[in-house]
Design a protein around this motif. Structure first.
Motif, PDB file in Angstrom:
ATOM      1  N   SER A   2       0.823  -1.201   0.000  1.00 26.14           N
ATOM      2  CA  SER A   2       0.000   0.000   0.000  1.00 26.14           C
ATOM      3  C   SER A   2       0.865   1.263   0.000  1.00 26.14           C
ATOM      4  O   SER A   2       0.363   2.333  -0.264  1.00 26.14           O
ATOM      5  N   GLN A   3       2.163   1.085   0.284  1.00 24.93           N
ATOM      6  CA  GLN A   3       3.014   2.277   0.346  1.00 24.93           C
ATOM      7  C   GLN A   3       3.087   3.009  -0.989  1.00 24.93           C
ATOM      8  O   GLN A   3       3.184   4.216  -1.028  1.00 24.93           O
ATOM      9  N   LYS A   5       0.798   3.182  -3.112  1.00 26.00           N
ATOM     10  CA  LYS A   5      -0.507   3.632  -3.611  1.00 26.00           C
ATOM     11  C   LYS A   5      -0.516   5.141  -3.775  1.00 26.00           C
ATOM     12  O   LYS A   5      -0.059   5.876  -2.903  1.00 26.00           O
ATOM     13  N   PRO A   6      -1.068   5.598  -4.862  1.00 24.65           N
ATOM     14  CA  PRO A   6      -1.145   7.038  -5.065  1.00 24.65           C
ATOM     15  C   PRO A   6      -2.290   7.635  -4.245  1.00 24.65           C
ATOM     16  O   PRO A   6      -3.227   6.956  -3.907  1.00 24.65           O
ATOM     17  N   SER A   7      -2.148   8.882  -3.953  1.00 26.77           N
ATOM     18  CA  SER A   7      -3.236   9.563  -3.244  1.00 26.77           C
ATOM     19  C   SER A   7      -4.052  10.344  -4.240  1.00 26.77           C
ATOM     20  O   SER A   7      -3.597  11.319  -4.802  1.00 26.77           O
ATOM     21  N   VAL A   8      -5.250   9.874  -4.445  1.00 22.51           N
ATOM     22  CA  VAL A   8      -6.072  10.596  -5.405  1.00 22.51           C
ATOM     23  C   VAL A   8      -6.554  11.911  -4.809  1.00 22.51           C
ATOM     24  O   VAL A   8      -6.624  12.934  -5.463  1.00 22.51           O
ATOM     25  N   SER A   9      -6.856  11.866  -3.512  1.00 22.62           N
ATOM     26  CA  SER A   9      -7.315  13.117  -2.925  1.00 22.62           C
ATOM     27  C   SER A   9      -6.143  14.019  -2.600  1.00 22.62           C
ATOM     28  O   SER A   9      -6.327  15.126  -2.132  1.00 22.62           O
ATOM     29  N   VAL A  16       1.672  11.177  -6.682  1.00 28.69           N
ATOM     30  CA  VAL A  16       0.730  11.258  -7.790  1.00 28.69           C
ATOM     31  C   VAL A  16       0.519   9.856  -8.369  1.00 28.69           C
ATOM     32  O   VAL A  16       1.386   9.000  -8.282  1.00 28.69           O
ATOM     33  N   ALA A  17      -0.663   9.659  -8.912  1.00 28.32           N
ATOM     34  CA  ALA A  17      -1.014   8.336  -9.416  1.00 28.32           C
ATOM     35  C   ALA A  17       0.022   7.815 -10.413  1.00 28.32           C
ATOM     36  O   ALA A  17       0.559   8.562 -11.214  1.00 28.32           O
ATOM     37  N   ARG A  21      -2.058   2.777 -13.613  1.00 24.27           N
ATOM     38  CA  ARG A  21      -3.376   2.970 -13.026  1.00 24.27           C
ATOM     39  C   ARG A  21      -4.161   4.051 -13.791  1.00 24.27           C
ATOM     40  O   ARG A  21      -5.332   3.903 -14.097  1.00 24.27           O
ATOM     41  N   LEU A  22      -3.413   5.124 -14.102  1.00 27.11           N
ATOM     42  CA  LEU A  22      -4.052   6.218 -14.820  1.00 27.11           C
ATOM     43  C   LEU A  22      -4.477   5.809 -16.204  1.00 27.11           C
ATOM     44  O   LEU A  22      -5.543   6.157 -16.684  1.00 27.11           O
ATOM     45  N   LEU A  25      -7.663   3.916 -16.116  1.00 26.00           N
ATOM     46  CA  LEU A  25      -8.813   4.805 -15.925  1.00 26.00           C
ATOM     47  C   LEU A  25      -9.159   5.497 -17.234  1.00 26.00           C
ATOM     48  O   LEU A  25     -10.319   5.559 -17.643  1.00 26.00           O
ATOM     49  N   ILE A  28     -10.854   3.110 -19.603  1.00 34.28           N
ATOM     50  CA  ILE A  28     -12.259   2.881 -19.246  1.00 34.28           C
ATOM     51  C   ILE A  28     -13.119   4.045 -19.717  1.00 34.28           C
ATOM     52  O   ILE A  28     -14.172   3.867 -20.337  1.00 34.28           O
ATOM     53  N   CYS A  29     -12.649   5.261 -19.429  1.00 33.32           N
ATOM     54  CA  CYS A  29     -13.414   6.442 -19.824  1.00 33.32           C
ATOM     55  C   CYS A  29     -13.612   6.463 -21.333  1.00 33.32           C
ATOM     56  O   CYS A  29     -14.706   6.747 -21.834  1.00 33.32           O
TER      57      CYS A  29
ATOM     58  N   PHE B 398      -6.561   2.727   1.032  1.00 30.24           N
ATOM     59  CA  PHE B 398      -5.546   2.553  -0.004  1.00 30.24           C
ATOM     60  C   PHE B 398      -4.661   3.777  -0.160  1.00 30.24           C
ATOM     61  O   PHE B 398      -3.722   3.755  -0.938  1.00 30.24           O
ATOM     62  N   PRO B 400      -1.969   6.929   0.995  1.00 28.21           N
ATOM     63  CA  PRO B 400      -0.590   6.820   1.503  1.00 28.21           C
ATOM     64  C   PRO B 400      -0.582   6.314   2.944  1.00 28.21           C
ATOM     65  O   PRO B 400      -1.364   6.777   3.765  1.00 28.21           O
ATOM     66  N   PHE B 461     -15.858   9.257 -15.051  1.00 29.15           N
ATOM     67  CA  PHE B 461     -15.369  10.607 -15.308  1.00 29.15           C
ATOM     68  C   PHE B 461     -15.209  11.389 -14.001  1.00 29.15           C
ATOM     69  O   PHE B 461     -14.340  12.262 -13.908  1.00 29.15           O
ATOM     70  N   VAL B 470      -6.531  16.871  -8.416  1.00 34.11           N
ATOM     71  CA  VAL B 470      -5.336  16.699  -7.596  1.00 34.11           C
ATOM     72  C   VAL B 470      -4.119  17.229  -8.335  1.00 34.11           C
ATOM     73  O   VAL B 470      -3.309  17.976  -7.803  1.00 34.11           O
ATOM     74  N   TYR B 475      -7.931  20.226  -5.537  1.00 33.72           N
ATOM     75  CA  TYR B 475      -8.780  19.338  -4.746  1.00 33.72           C
ATOM     76  C   TYR B 475      -8.755  19.761  -3.283  1.00 33.72           C
ATOM     77  O   TYR B 475      -7.693  20.024  -2.724  1.00 33.72           O
TER      78      TYR B 475
END
Lengths: 84, 563, 491
Positions: A2-3, A5-9, A16-17, A21-22, A25, A28-29, B398, B400, B461, B470, B475
């Motif tokens: 998990s270290q 893992k990017p922080s989306v928020s 950054v992601a 992974r990006l 996404l 998919i979009c 998930f 940090p 989206f 972000v 954000y």
């Protein structure tokens, strides 16, 4: 694991992601957007029938929501022990 | 025979036996009660009605119809899951109050008259209070008091409205009321407080995060959904509800996005979900009311699931501050997974329960040309992805790693969460299970290609938007702060004003005293020597004063001869 | 025998009082007094039965026909009040006397019982008699014995309290006597029913106005109606708790009965509410009493004084019902007479229970008592709920009728005030509950509740506040009949 893992928020901007992974996404979009061209639509409003209408509406809405929420912070944010 | 017991009473009466049981028996009884209640519910014949005379007024405490039943089913499910979730406790007070709370909320669903409704309404307020006080901290105690005052005020408004309504119409029946008189308006406000209408919502975001780990799960299910039921019963098709609901969905989203305490994020997200249901009631078509009932059903389950997950985090790590949490997946994989199911449901991902319920309300709003409300709700749906999806599930489990290592949630919590998750998924896969319970026949198919694609687009989206925001640094990050809301009025402004007024009054008083006493000082000293604690009386008024008053009154009565 | 029941109702306790002094032995006297009181209760109930079945009963004392002779006249209203007084007396007499609350030693307890029976005889006499002067005589009997009962309190201030009650009560008695004299001068009769017929022709005269003012103000003092209430807090605070329980549940209630009787039967509805416009004065005073009494209760540190101030507020409710002068309002006032008697009597008995284990009646000294005396404190909570008027308690029944009465007149503000002052009651009840249950002291306390002989009478009253919250046949049913009778007979 998990270290990495990017922080989306974005609690930590440096995290950054990661690319894969990006890209997933994005893929998919894109697929969903393309799928819209093959859908027989009959929404109640004209704009709903445009391809990708919901996707772009979501994008726009999230942007506006985040901006207004940040604005709201300027008015309501106080120290955590404000009431104590 | 079992129909003779009013629904909900099994929980209330059973709960009162609970303190006298011990050990395993107590826990078995605890879990058995909601099951028994549920069984009784399935045996209740629709259309059943029990009434009796209460000093001259016909009361109707049990009236069974489909609208009551659909809420009652989910209340029993919620009571069962909450009880299982609380099984690790060694706190009889919380168990008893939780069951009484659930039981009275169920009882209220079947109240056929306003007086019975009022009685159950106040019991829910009192019983639920202990879910907050049981935290046994100073701030929980204070939040509980504020909660109590507001909840009881809602009951007082309901009673006042009932009396006015009764003197207008001579009827105590709880049916469609409509905003037609002062009486029904007061009743509307009473419901509005519990449904967390904008400006009346302060108690919810104030008290729920202060509740115990298990208390928040109980609280999230009953109070607000009871209010939704009551609005649907009394005020279906009241147009003002559409803007009210849209406003709820919108403003709560903003707060949910900037809040740090995850249980408070959930509280705001709950208000936003209630907004959907309130819009549905305002639209008032059969499909809208079906959607409201369905969404209430689904949201009790997924909201409960999310509160359970955050409760488990609080239980194991001691905090729900988003700014201190991250990477918990390593420690609590089951909780993480089940929480994701909750997030997927609330976001309306196809195959999960939110998808099949929320869309009915949206479709009904569009069909009846409430375009603005439709757009607001759609935007709120996108916002849900950000606050209830990413902040709650993704960041916590998930995000940090913040270096917290802890145990997985206790087994009973995992069982309860698993049950809730299973129901969320089950309803999403087989929506007809739920549609069959709704008050009106359902002519709606959620799984059309275009609807699935639209919804997936909206979610995907929105996630993309989060990534972009972000990257752009726009954000709203989680920070350990306090965001002011309407409760500021009575937590900060009001005490301040009272203090201010008190100070001014004291100044005025001392100014007056300084002048007046100057002349009277010797006289006052003389009087004091008689009235001090060691004097004749510790009391300010003497026999002479009473005689004087008697004479004054006498004169007053005599003077009335000349009026 | 049966036809002499009305006479027995007062003669029995009146004669029993000196017998107590002759018997002297505490245990013996107690049993004797209890038997007498319970017989009074049985008589009161059979009178109520009789009145409900066959209408008003008239009894000529000594065989002299009214209006010359003294008539005992029992209709549904005073039969109802008789039942209340006898019930409260029966419960209180069963409550064991606590030596630590009384200034007399155990061997002189017979004095207490003698005074108690005298007071009971007086109160029953006021209620049952149909003669105005007779009312005054019984009023003095009950008042004089009440002063002495209050003076029995252990605290030295009980004497001062009794004295100031005596002084104010005497002013009230004198006013009533002057009023009676003036009425007699104008009509030449003292019989209440007779007065109701002979007064109308002379109602416009100044003399009758004077009489009216003196009588109403005089009874208002006895009733402790605001602002003539100031004798009450000290009297109830320093009297022995059983005495407070008995007097709070009966003395002011009987005074209320006298006021109702004067206004509706003697002076008549038309004079009182159309010519004098009593509502204009009584209604605001009642509202002020409700608020001021409750506010004062909030600030008390002594639990008995808190209950006393709460009584002033509750008396405000009763006079409010009276001043509304419609069926629902008057029913509310009359039903609150009964209900408040139960609640306040019960709560003062709770205090008596508490004082058997606690040194002082200060609220502070009840800290943590919720665990030590669970049954006693639970009784307080239930009684407190009644004071607030939670549905399912008698308090709710009273307030329901009062609110209906106010709404019937279109007085929304009054209805609002009734609800608002209930919130004040929440506060003063809560203050006590908080100290009892939510004080922080975590020390292990062992249970040491009041003896069963005390808890039993207490819970009889407290239980009744719940029972009559649901079964309103005896209370609201009879009160409504009485109200209809008064309004029907008057208008």
């Amino acid at each position: 694991m998990s270290q990495e893992k990017p922080s989306v928020s974005g609690r930590q901007d440096e995290g950054v992601a990661t690319g894969r992974r990006l890209r997933l996404l994005g893929l998919i979009c894109m697929v969903l957007f393309l799928a819209d061209f093959f859908v027989d639509k009959h929404g109640h409003h004209a704009w709903e029938n445009l391809p990708g209408a919901y996707g772009f509406f979501g994008l726009l809405a999230c942007g506006v929501l985040a901006l207004v929420a940040s604005l709201l912070r300027k008015f309501v944010e106080r120290d955590e022990d404000y009431y104590d | 025979m079992i129909e003779a017991i009013p629904p909900g009473m099994i929980l209330i009466l059973g709960a009162l036996i609970l303190p006298f049981l011990g050990g395993a028996l107590q826990r078995i009884w605890l879990v058995l009660l909601p099951v028994l209640g549920f069984v009784q519910l399935t045996l209740l014949p629709e259309g059943l009605s029990q009434s009796f005379e209460f000093f001259g007024y016909a009361l109707n405490p049990v009236r069974v119809d489909s609208l009551s039943l659909v809420f009652a089913y989910v209340f029993y499910l919620a009571a069962f899951l909450s009880v299982v979730y609380a099984l690790h406790l060694r706190d009889t007070v919380q168990w008893v109050s939780g069951l009484v709370y659930a039981g009275s909320a169920i009882g209220a669903l079947f109240a056929g008259d306003l007086i019975s409704l009022f009685v159950y309404w106040e019991i829910t307020a009192l019983a639920s209070l202990f879910q907050i006080w049981a935290r046994r901290t100073e701030s929980a105690y204070r939040a509980g008091l504020r909660y109590l005052v507001i909840q009881v005020s809602s009951g007082v408004l309901l009673l006042a409205g009932t009396i006015l309504h009764f003197s207008d119409t001579g009827s105590l029946e709880f049916g469609a009321l409509g905003l037609v008189s002062m009486g029904t308006t007061l009743i509307f406000l009473a419901f509005g407080i519990k449904a967390a209408f904008p400006l009346l919502h302060g108690w919810l975001e104030d008290a729920y995060p202060e509740a115990t780990v298990t208390g928040a799960v109980f609280l999230s299910a009953f109070t607000t959904k009871l209010a939704i039921y009551a609005l649907a019963r009394g005020f279906a098709g009241t147009e003002i509800l559409v803007p009210i609901g849209a406003l709820m969905a919108a403003f709560a989203t903003f707060y949910a996005l900037i809040e740090n305490d995850l249980r408070r994020v959930l509280a705001y997200s709950l208000i936003s979900q209630l907004g959907f249901m309130v819009v549905g009631i305002g639209v008032g078509s059969e499909m809208a009311l079906n959607g409201t009932a369905a969404h209430a059903f689904a949201s009790v389950l997924y909201k409960g699931l999310l509160f359970m997950a955050m409760g488990a985090v609080l239980y194991r790590t001691g905090t729900t501050r988003s700014s201190e949490l991250g990477g918990l997946y390593a420690s609590m994989p089951w909780t993480a997974l089940l929480c994701l199911v909750g997030s997927a449901s609330i976001a309306g991902l196809p195959l999960f329960s939110g998808f099949i319920s929320k869309s009915m309300i949206l479709a009904a709003a569009a069909e009846n040309h409430y375009s603005l409300a439709y757009l607001v709700l759609l935007a709120a749906s996108a916002g849900v992805v950000l606050h209830s999806g990413i902040r709650i599930s993704y960041d916590t489990f998930f995000g940090p790693d913040q270096g917290i290592r802890c145990d997985e949630a206790p087994r009973n919590m995992r069982v309860a969460m698993g049950g809730a998750a299973l129901l969320c998924f089950g309803l999403g896969v087989a929506p007809d299970l739920l549609y069959g319970l709704l008050p009106y026949p359902v002519d709606y198919q959620p799984y059309t290609f275009s609807h699935v694609v639209d919804q997936l687009q909206l979610i995907a989206f929105s996630v993309g938007a989060a990534v972009l925001l972000v990257r752009l640094g726009l954000y709203p990050k989680a920070r350990s702060v306090r965001n002011l809301d309407i409760d500021w009025l009575y937590r900060s402004l009001l005490p301040g004003l009272v203090q201010f007024a008190g100070r001014q009054l004291a100044r005025l008083k001392s100014a007056i005293e300084a002048r007046a006493l100057l002349g009277l000082q010797s006289a006052v000293r003389y009087v004091q020597s008689h009235h001090a604690p060691t004097g004749v009386l510790g009391d300010p008024w003497s026999i002479g004063a009473t005689a004087l008053w008697a004479a004054l009154l006498l004169v007053a009565y005599l003077l009335m001869a000349y009026l | 025998m049966i036809e002499h029941l009305p006479a027995l109702q007062t003669v029995l306790p009146l004669l029993a009082a000196p017998v107590c002094v002759l018997l002297r032995r505490a245990a013996l006297v107690r049993v004797f007094a209890a038997l007498v009181t319970w017989s009074c209760l049985a008589i009161a109930f059979s009178l109520l039965q009789e009145v409900l079945r066959n209408g008003a009963v008239s009894y000529e004392l000594g065989g002299w026909a009214p209006p010359l002779g003294i008539e005992y006249r029992i209709d549904v209203l005073n039969a109802y009040v008789l039942v209340l007084v006898a019930t409260m007396a029966s419960v209180v007499i069963a409550f064991p006397l606590a030596g630590r609350e009384l200034r007399i030693p155990k061997e002189r307890f017979f004095l207490f019982y003698a005074l108690f029976l005298l007071c009971l005889a007086g109160l029953l006499g006021i209620t049952i008699t149909g003669d105005l002067f007779n009312i005054f005589v019984f009023l003095e009997i009950s008042s004089l014995s009440a002063y002495a009962l209050i003076g029995l309190g252990r605290d030295r201030r009980a004497l001062t309290a009794a004295f100031s009650y005596l002084a104010m009560g005497t002013v009230g008695g004198a006013f009533i006597l002057i009023g009676i004299g003036l009425v007699y001068q104008m009509t030449g009769t003292l019989n209440i029913v007779d007065l109701g017929q002979r007064l109308p022709p002379v109602l416009g005269t100044r003399t009758v106005w004077m009489a009216f003012a003196f009588l109403v103000v005089g009874t208002s003092i006895k009733l402790a109606a605001f602002p003539l209430h100031q004798w009450l807090p000290n009297a109830y605070t320093y009297a022995p708790s059983v005495v407070s329980a008995f007097l709070s549940a009966t003395a002011t209630k009987v005074a209320y009965y006298v006021l109702v009787r004067l206004l509706f039967t003697v002076f008549g509805f038309a004079f009182v509410f159309e010519r004098v416009q009593l509502t204009a004065l009584l209604l605001p005073l009642s509202l002020i009493a409700m608020v001021v009494g409750s506010l004062a209760a909030i600030y008390q540190t002594d639990i008995k004084r808190l209950l006393a101030y709460s009584s002033i507020a509750q008396i405000g409710y009763m006079t409010l019902g009276l001043s509304l002068a419609n069926l629902d309002g008057l029913t509310g006032g009359l039903v609150h007479l009964f209900n408040h008697g139960l609640i306040k009597g019960g709560l003062f008995l709770v205090v008596a229970c508490a004082l058997s284990r606690v040194e002082s009646p200060r609220i502070e000294s009840l800290r943590g008592m919720g665990k030590r005396m669970p049954w006693t404190m639970a009784a307080f909570v239930v009684g407190g709920l009644g004071l607030i008027g939670i549905p399912g308690t008698v308090g709710f029944v009273s307030k329901w009728y009062l609110v209906l009465g106010a709404l019937d007149k279109g007085l929304y503000f009054v209805a609002f005030m009734i609800l608002a002052s209930s919130l004040l009651a929440v506060i003063y009840v809560w203050r006590v509950v908080e100290v009892m249950y939510f004080s922080d002291e975590e020390q292990a306390v062992e249970r040491h509740d009041a003896p069963l002989s005390m808890l039993l009478p207490t819970w009889v009253l407290i239980g009744a506040t719940i029972y009559f919250g649901f079964d309103t046949e005896l209370t609201a049913g009879v009160a409504e009949k009485a109200a209809a009778y008064l309004l029907g007979g008057a208008s």
